[in-house]
Design a protein around this motif. Structure first.
Motif, PDB file in Angstrom:
ATOM      1  N   GLN A  15     -15.387 -52.580 -23.382  1.00 40.34           N
ATOM      2  CA  GLN A  15     -15.829 -53.420 -22.270  1.00 40.34           C
ATOM      3  C   GLN A  15     -16.618 -52.581 -21.272  1.00 40.34           C
ATOM      4  O   GLN A  15     -16.477 -51.368 -21.209  1.00 40.34           O
ATOM      5  CB  GLN A  15     -14.620 -54.054 -21.573  1.00 40.34           C
ATOM      6  N   PHE A  31     -17.594 -51.723 -17.236  1.00 43.22           N
ATOM      7  CA  PHE A  31     -16.764 -51.579 -16.028  1.00 43.22           C
ATOM      8  C   PHE A  31     -17.647 -51.209 -14.839  1.00 43.22           C
ATOM      9  O   PHE A  31     -18.793 -50.769 -15.000  1.00 43.22           O
ATOM     10  CB  PHE A  31     -15.658 -50.540 -16.237  1.00 43.22           C
ATOM     11  N   ALA A  90     -18.272 -59.706 -14.092  1.00 35.55           N
ATOM     12  CA  ALA A  90     -16.899 -59.946 -14.543  1.00 35.55           C
ATOM     13  C   ALA A  90     -16.176 -58.666 -14.949  1.00 35.55           C
ATOM     14  O   ALA A  90     -14.990 -58.695 -15.274  1.00 35.55           O
ATOM     15  CB  ALA A  90     -16.907 -60.919 -15.718  1.00 35.55           C
ATOM     16  N   TYR A  91     -16.886 -57.540 -14.927  1.00 37.74           N
ATOM     17  CA  TYR A  91     -16.265 -56.277 -15.340  1.00 37.74           C
ATOM     18  C   TYR A  91     -15.097 -55.899 -14.418  1.00 37.74           C
ATOM     19  O   TYR A  91     -15.123 -56.226 -13.229  1.00 37.74           O
ATOM     20  CB  TYR A  91     -17.281 -55.123 -15.269  1.00 37.74           C
ATOM     21  N   PRO A  92     -14.105 -55.188 -14.931  1.00 43.26           N
ATOM     22  CA  PRO A  92     -13.084 -54.625 -14.032  1.00 43.26           C
ATOM     23  C   PRO A  92     -13.704 -53.559 -13.123  1.00 43.26           C
ATOM     24  O   PRO A  92     -14.703 -52.933 -13.492  1.00 43.26           O
ATOM     25  CB  PRO A  92     -12.067 -54.009 -14.984  1.00 43.26           C
ATOM     26  N   SER A 107      -3.332 -52.225  -8.609  1.00 43.39           N
ATOM     27  CA  SER A 107      -4.201 -53.306  -9.068  1.00 43.39           C
ATOM     28  C   SER A 107      -4.138 -54.457  -8.077  1.00 43.39           C
ATOM     29  O   SER A 107      -3.056 -54.921  -7.721  1.00 43.39           O
ATOM     30  CB  SER A 107      -3.759 -53.774 -10.457  1.00 43.39           C
ATOM     31  N   SER A 125      -6.119 -58.253  -6.477  1.00 44.47           N
ATOM     32  CA  SER A 125      -7.053 -59.361  -6.735  1.00 44.47           C
ATOM     33  C   SER A 125      -7.731 -59.719  -5.411  1.00 44.47           C
ATOM     34  O   SER A 125      -7.173 -59.523  -4.341  1.00 44.47           O
ATOM     35  CB  SER A 125      -6.318 -60.603  -7.222  1.00 44.47           C
ATOM     36  N   GLU A 168      -6.878 -65.389  -8.713  1.00 41.84           N
ATOM     37  CA  GLU A 168      -7.536 -64.494  -9.658  1.00 41.84           C
ATOM     38  C   GLU A 168      -6.549 -63.464 -10.200  1.00 41.84           C
ATOM     39  O   GLU A 168      -5.684 -62.986  -9.473  1.00 41.84           O
ATOM     40  CB  GLU A 168      -8.661 -63.780  -8.897  1.00 41.84           C
ATOM     41  N   SER A 169      -6.675 -63.105 -11.471  1.00 39.58           N
ATOM     42  CA  SER A 169      -5.850 -62.008 -11.996  1.00 39.58           C
ATOM     43  C   SER A 169      -6.444 -60.692 -11.495  1.00 39.58           C
ATOM     44  O   SER A 169      -7.647 -60.612 -11.224  1.00 39.58           O
ATOM     45  CB  SER A 169      -5.820 -62.048 -13.521  1.00 39.58           C
ATOM     46  N   ARG A 172      -8.327 -57.537 -10.921  1.00 41.65           N
ATOM     47  CA  ARG A 172      -9.454 -56.907 -11.600  1.00 41.65           C
ATOM     48  C   ARG A 172      -9.982 -55.702 -10.825  1.00 41.65           C
ATOM     49  O   ARG A 172     -10.926 -55.064 -11.246  1.00 41.65           O
ATOM     50  CB  ARG A 172     -10.569 -57.904 -11.863  1.00 41.65           C
ATOM     51  N   HIS A 174      -8.915 -51.956  -9.320  1.00 43.96           N
ATOM     52  CA  HIS A 174      -7.879 -50.940  -9.560  1.00 43.96           C
ATOM     53  C   HIS A 174      -8.225 -49.705  -8.746  1.00 43.96           C
ATOM     54  O   HIS A 174      -9.301 -49.123  -8.921  1.00 43.96           O
ATOM     55  CB  HIS A 174      -7.806 -50.626 -11.050  1.00 43.96           C
ATOM     56  N   GLN A 225      -5.251 -54.513 -20.514  1.00 41.80           N
ATOM     57  CA  GLN A 225      -5.845 -55.840 -20.365  1.00 41.80           C
ATOM     58  C   GLN A 225      -5.904 -56.591 -21.698  1.00 41.80           C
ATOM     59  O   GLN A 225      -5.909 -57.817 -21.704  1.00 41.80           O
ATOM     60  CB  GLN A 225      -7.255 -55.696 -19.776  1.00 41.80           C
TER      61      GLN A 225
END
Lengths: 326, 326
Positions: free
Chosen positions: A14, A16, A72-74, A108, A110, A115-116, A118, A120, A322
Motif C-alpha cells: 500500500q 502511505f 486514503a493512504y495511512p 493511532s 482518527s 472513521e477508523s 488512519r 499513526h 491493517q
C-alpha cells in the motif's frame, strides 16, 4: 527530492503518507504502493507556528490537496506533533529499544469518531543517563530507525550516531537497538552567543581556519566541565590579541563548541568508532571537518532521507495490522 | 557608605578623588587629607553609556560640583575608563605584578594643555595562561590591590581570589604579587540562558534548594569541558522529569554554572586554599553557598570598599611624585 529508492515502500502492499512535523517545519511525502513519490509539501508550519486547535484542520487540508488515490493512504507522523503542543501527547518509549517495539507503541488516532484510525504518531524516545538524568528526543528516533534500515550487520551491532542541531543527540546503537543517548545544547548555545554576547561583534564571515582553531582550542587538559566557561572567553581575547579576525569570531566559536561536544561524546573511548553523522549537508559538513581534524572516521547521511526511510519502516509495520482479520 | 577607615587616605598628606568608572557605572568618592569622605556621586553613566567626547566634560562637571577644597585634589581613575572606549587607552600591565609596579604604570593626563597632570588612570592587567591564551581585566586589579592592603603576611604569600561577575576573574596571589588569573564567562552566559533559552521559561523565583541541586549537578565524572553542553540541558529535562519546579529553573541553572566555574578553578588542588570572594553581597552570597556545599572555606569582601582602598593606595603612591622637586 526527485528519486526515491524503491525499497522505501510499505512492503509493496500500500501507499502511505509520511510526515515529519517538527517545532518549526512541516514535511509531507506521499508514496504509492510502488514506492514512487506522488506528492510532497514543505512549509514552515511547524507545531509551534500553529494554534493547537489548528493542527488537525491544517493536516486535513494538506491531505485533501493530494491526488485522489493518496488521500486514503495511512498517515505516519513523527516529531513534536506527538508532544504536548502537538495533536496528541504520546508517551516516550524507553531505551534500550528496537525498531519493532517502537512501532508497536505508535499512537493511532482518527480525525472523526466514525472513521477508523488512519493516523499513526511515532512516540518520542527517552533514556536515563549514568547519573539518572532524563534524556528525551522527538523526531530524531525516526531518522535513527531509518539509518538502521540501511546499516550492515556490524554497524547494527555497535555504532555511534551524531544528529547535530539545536539540541544535538549522540546515540549509542547496540545489537540493533537504540541503546542510550545524550543531548548537547551546542546549537542553541551557539545561536545565543552569536546573537547576544560580547564574543561576536559586527558582521561575520565563515572561515575554515578560524573554525579549526576553535576545534583545536576545545582540547583541554582540564578534568572539569567548567573549563568551557573559560575557553569561551578566548573568542574575545584572541581578537584583542590579534590572533583572530573580528569577522571570524563566530566561526571560531562554532569550532570551539562543536569541538567540545565531540571530545566529550568520544571521551573515554580509546579508539572511538566511526561517527555516523545524520543531518543536513550544511551542518554535517562542519562536524565532518571537526572530526577529521581529530582523526576520527565519519560518514555523513542526509537526515531528511533517513526520516522518510524511518517513516516507511513504520508504515511497513502497520500493514500486517491493517490487513489482519478483525 | 558613611564610615571610611582612616587608613584609607593619601598618606595623611592630601585629599584625593577616587573614581571607579566601569562599562555601566560611575562611582566617585572625594576624601580629604584626614581620610574623611567629603562628597560622593553614583550614577549609571558608565563608559558605554556616554559618547567618548562626552566623558571628559562629564567628569569636569562632576568635579566642579564638589566642595571647594576637593576640586583641586588629584583624581585616581580605574576601570573601563582606561580602555579604547574610555578617556585614553592605557596599555595593560603584565603579570606577575606587584602593586607598586602597577602604580608606576598609571597614565597621567591633564584636562587642558596649561594644567599639570592631575588625573591618573590605573592600567588594566593582562596575563598569559598555560596555553598562551591572553587574559585581561580592567577595574578588578584595583579591588585586588585593595584586598592586598588588608591581607596578612600568609595571605599575601599565597591566596586564591574570586571576583564574580559578567566575566568572573579567578586570581592567584603569590609573594604579594598578582601572579596569574583566568576569566569565566559565567555571568554573561547565565544572563543569556535565563533571558533567551528554552531552559528558563515563565516567571522565576530564586530557590536555595534548586540552586544547590545545580551546584551538585555540576559535579561530573567526565574529563571533558564539553560535559557542560550536556549538563545544561538537565535544566530542562529535570522539569520534564518533575524533579525541578519550572519557577526554579533559573536558580538551578545559576547553581550549575557557578558550581562548574568553581570546580574548574580549584581543580587539581587537593586542598584548595580558602577562597577570597570579592564583590557585592548579592553575588558573593551565592558563591559562598556553593563553596560551603563543596566544603571549601571562603571569606567575603565588599568589592566597592576594596576598590576605594585600592584607589587610596594609588593616591599614596602618587604623593611622593607630586612633592618631589622638579
Amino acid at each position: 527530492m526527485s528519486a526515491i529508492n524503491t525499497d522505501i515502500t510499505a512492503d509493496g502492499r500500500q501507499g502511505f503518507i509520511a510526515i515529519d512535523w517538527g517545532t518549526s517545519s512541516f514535511r509531507l511525502r506521499a508514496l504509492n504502493e510502488r514506492g514512487t513519490l506522488v506528492a510532497q509539501s514543505d512549509s514552515a508550519n511547524g507545531v509551534s507556528r500553529l494554534d493547537r486547535d489548528g493542527l488537525l484542520p491544517f493536516l486535513q487540508a494538506e491531505i485533501a490537496g493530494l491526488p485522489d488515490a493518496a488521500r486514503a493512504y495511512p498517515v505516519i507522523l513523527c516529531g513534536m506533533i506527538g508532544s504536548n503542543i502537538g495533536l496528541r501527547a504520546v508517551p516516550y518509549a524507553q531505551c534500550p529499544l528496537d525498531p519493532a517495539t517502537l512501532a508497536d507503541q505508535m499512537a493511532s488516532i482518527s480525525a472523526t469518531q466514525d472513521e477508523s484510525p488512519r493516523m499513526h504518531i511515532v512516540p518520542g524516545v527517552c533514556a536515563r543517563g549514568a547519573t539518572g538524568e532524563l534524556e528525551v528526543m522527538r523526531g530524531e528516533e525516526t531518522q535513527i530507525i531509518g539509518w538502521l534500515q540501511q546499516a550492515d550487520a556490524a554497524q547494527k551491532q555497535r555504532s555511534l550516531l551524531c544528529l547535530p542541531g539545536t539540541h544535538a543527540k549522540w546515540v549509542q546503537i547496540r545489537d540493533g537497538q537504540i541503546h542510550a543517548f545524550t543531548t548537547a545544547m551546542t546549537g542553541e548555545l551557539y545561536a545565543l552567543l552569536s546573537e547576544h554576547s560580547v564574543l561576536v561583534q559586527g558582521e561575520q564571515q565563515f572561515d575554515d581556519t578560524a573554525f579549526l582553531a576553535g576545534v583545536e582550542a576545545s582540547r583541554s587538559d582540564s578534568t572539569s566541565s567548567g573549563a568551557l566557561l573559560q575557553q569561551l572567553f578566548s573568542a574575545r581575547t584572541r581578537v584583542l590579541d590579534s590572533k583572530l579576525h573580528p569577522q571570524h569570531s563566530a566561526a571560531y566559536l562554532s569550532g570551539l563548541l562543536i569541538g567540545s561536544e565531540i571530545r566529550h561524546a568520544v571521551a573515554g573511548e580509546n579508539h572511538p568508532p566511526a561517527v555516523q553523522l545524520i543531518g543536513s549537508e550544511r551542518i554535517t559538513r562542519l562536524y565532518r571537518q571537526a572530526l577529521q581534524s581529530m582523526e576520527i572516521e565519519c560518514h555523513c547521511h542526509d537526515g531528511e532521507s533517513l526520516a522518510l526511510a524511518g517513516l516507511a519502516f513504520f508504515a511497513r509495520q502497520l500493514a500486517p495490522r491493517q490487513t489482519a482479520p478483525a
